[in-house]
Design an enzyme around this catalytic site. Structure first.
Site: not given
Length: 562
Positions: A11, A105-106
């Site tokens: 993350d 983003d993950e």
DNA sequence: TCTGGGGTCCTAGGACCC
DNA sequence: TCTGGGGTCCTAGGACCC
């Protein structure tokens, strides 16, 4: 649930805001808030500096401004975030063939699938190495969680934030979870939390004790079963690679509620065309058209219509959306409109089949006429409806007539898909979405729409000139270039002036200059790469792409702020 | 100055079919 | 000649996630 912590969850920390800080040296160490800047905007991401003021994701912008009046407020630049995301995902791809992205983003990574790690010690070193690589390649920090299941890996990365790594050793999970609040578990949001609270359950231990039957009774089959398993630390969901999208949709919230039916219809048609552009860019077609309407009081309704066969024809989707709108009462005002397509198919086979079953089209040998262009079917809507007779095949617009612009890029640049609604809206009120920071009061600025022939449109939605009479609209955070001063970004604008800070990701914090909004020497520009494009001599060791003189994080003092 | 935009999954009722 | 049962498709809404 595996015996070693070899499922990794990455993350990135405050991703959008961190990218902006990396791109804009003057913002490093300062509160930065990225999100919609219009009167109805919300926070997408707040930097950690801004979180100290209590600013959070999904918070109304107005509230954020009250909490952190001196923060930098920026419009999102998705093309930049996407390119950074791509590099991060590339790094993940080197660890394993099994990578499951959850957002820009993950992502989850199955470390065993590629043989990268089969035990905790190895997994940890792989995770640490990944964090170093991410920092080197992007200048950003990410947090890593490692555990024997997806749920726990995600909880671990949450614990690791910011800029850390946490391993949950298999065997310890139940004790770890027990005291945590129910919201920790994936799938428990505000509504379920409240539901459970009223039943006397607030911790994960409470859920484990309650038993599956009780949870099923309370929450329904699927939710109850999965929640009970999770509460016991049981989660066998595999990491799965990329999945095909199941729907495509676009929506706009208007700065001011729409009342005029004609205008509402015009917006719906525009949205339908935007939606189709995205659909086609993805090489898909869909069978069900969905209209979404949020009214003045925030009540939201959807209406849908399923066609005979999948289509990617802008005319078909537009007309379906318009029919759906006919059945909706909009008196009182409309806050949001959306158009979506679901029931997606890869268009080739199905559409050819649909064309055949629809019978001969008036266009004659449609298939050959339109080249490979897919054929759309306008189908009977209601199951029992009299619609069967309304079947009509159409050759859709040839691909090159559709703005190739969209590409894989969600940032819809306005462009005609075909002869849709004319360039200007029927009335001049309430432009949708991203309105400028200046965009405050009533009718003053609201006359124009981004017209089809519009002003030089920036590469990113926020940068462009909108139809503000006598000047362009400059969104805070947007990239610009000045003929004399070079590359910079918009720090703010209003009353005919725009303030630009001239700096680049690798430069020292730059200077500010102010121009007239219609200054011919100033134009929207493409974003600069964060780290020298391709050949990235990343400044080693130090903070994200620090200015050359080193330690100069613009630090403590309330120095020049935006 | 209340509440974005793009998705996913689940539930429930009615129609329809066997 | 009192009306079962199950499966599938469609529609609408709601919860949740980032």
């Amino acid at each position: 649930m595996r015996a070693a912590p070899t499922i990794l969850h990455l993350d990135m920390d405050a991703f959008f805001a961190a990218v902006e800080q990396a791109a804009k040296p003057s913002l490093r160490g300062k509160p930065v808030i990225v999100g919609g800047l219009g009167p109805r905007g919300v926070v997408a991401t707040a930097s950690y500096e801004a979180r100290r003021f209590g600013v959070r994701s999904a918070m109304p912008m107005a509230q954020a401004r009250r909490l952190a009046p001196n923060a930098a407020y920026l419009v999102p630049r998705f093309t930049v975030y996407r390119s950074v995301s791509l590099r991060v995902m590339e790094l993940l791809g080197r660890l394993s063939p099994l990578v499951e992205p959850l957002s820009l983003d993950e992502a989850f990574v199955d470390l065993e699938a590629g043989g990268a790690a089969y035990d905790g010690a190895t997994a940890r070193s792989v995770g640490e190495r990944l964090r170093r690589d991410i920092r080197e390649v992007t200048g950003l920090t990410g947090s890593v969680g490692l555990a024997g299941s997806k749920m726990l890996a995600k909880i671990a990365s949450e614990e690791a934030k910011p800029d850390g790594l946490v391993v949950i050793e298999p065997g310890t999970e139940r004790a770890l979870l027990a005291p945590m609040g129910v919201r920790t578990l994936p799938g428990v949001g505000p509504a379920t939390e409240e539901h459970l609270r009223r039943a006397g359950m607030t911790t994960v231990a409470d859920l484990a004790e309650a038993g599956e039957d009780e949870l099923v009774r309370l929450l329904g089959r699927a939710h109850g079963v999965s929640l009970h398993a999770m509460a016991l630390g049981r989660d066998d969901r595999p990491v799965v690679g990329e999945r095909d999208a199941k729907s495509v949709s676009v929506e706009d919230t208007f700065d001011v509620d729409l009342h005029d039916r004609v205008r509402v219809r015009w917006e719906v048609e525009r949205l339908a065309e935007r939606c189709v552009r995205r659909l086609r860019a993805a090489g898909r077609s869909g069978r069900t058209v969905v209209l979404k309407v949020r009214r003045y009081d925030f009540s939201t309704l959807t209406r849908s219509e399923t066609l005979r066969g999948p289509t990617d024809d802008p005319v078909v989707v537009r007309e379906a959306a318009a029919r759906l709108l006919d059945a909706v009462d909009t008196t009182g005002g409309v806050r949001l409109l959306g158009v979506g397509v679901s029931g997606l198919a890869d268009y080739t086979q199905e559409d050819l089949f649909a064309q055949a079953s629809a019978g001969a089209a008036p266009d004659g040998p449609a298939g050959s006429a339109g080249g490979p262009g897919p054929v759309a079917v306008r189908g009977a809507a209601v199951p029992g409806g009299a619609g069967g007779s309304s079947v009509a095949a159409r050759v859709s617009v040839p691909p090159d007539a559709v703005g190739a612009v969209d590409g894989a890029d969600g940032a819809d640049v306005e462009g005609r898909a075909d002869g849709g609604p004319a360039g200007a809206p029927p009335d001049g009120s309430g432009r949708p979405g991203p309105s400028g920071p200046s965009g405050g009061r009533g009718p003053s600025g609201g006359s124009g729409r981004p017209s089809g022939s519009g002003p030089p449109e920036g590469p990113e939605a926020g940068a462009g000139g909108e139809g503000v009479p006598g000047g362009r609209h400059w969104a805070a955070g947007a990239d610009v270039r000045h003929a004399v001063h070079g590359a910079g970004w918009v720090q703010g604008s209003g009353v005919g002036r725009v303030t630009v800070r001239f700096e680049e990701p690798w430069s020292a914090p730059g200077r500010v200059r102010t121009f007239r909004t219609d200054d011919p020497q100033l134009e929207p520009s493409d974003p600069l790469p964060l780290v020298g494009g391709g050949s990235q001599p990343a400044p080693s060791g130090t903070e994200p792409t620090c200015p050359p003189e080193g330690g100069g994080a613009p630090g403590a003092g309330g120095g020049a702020r935006p």
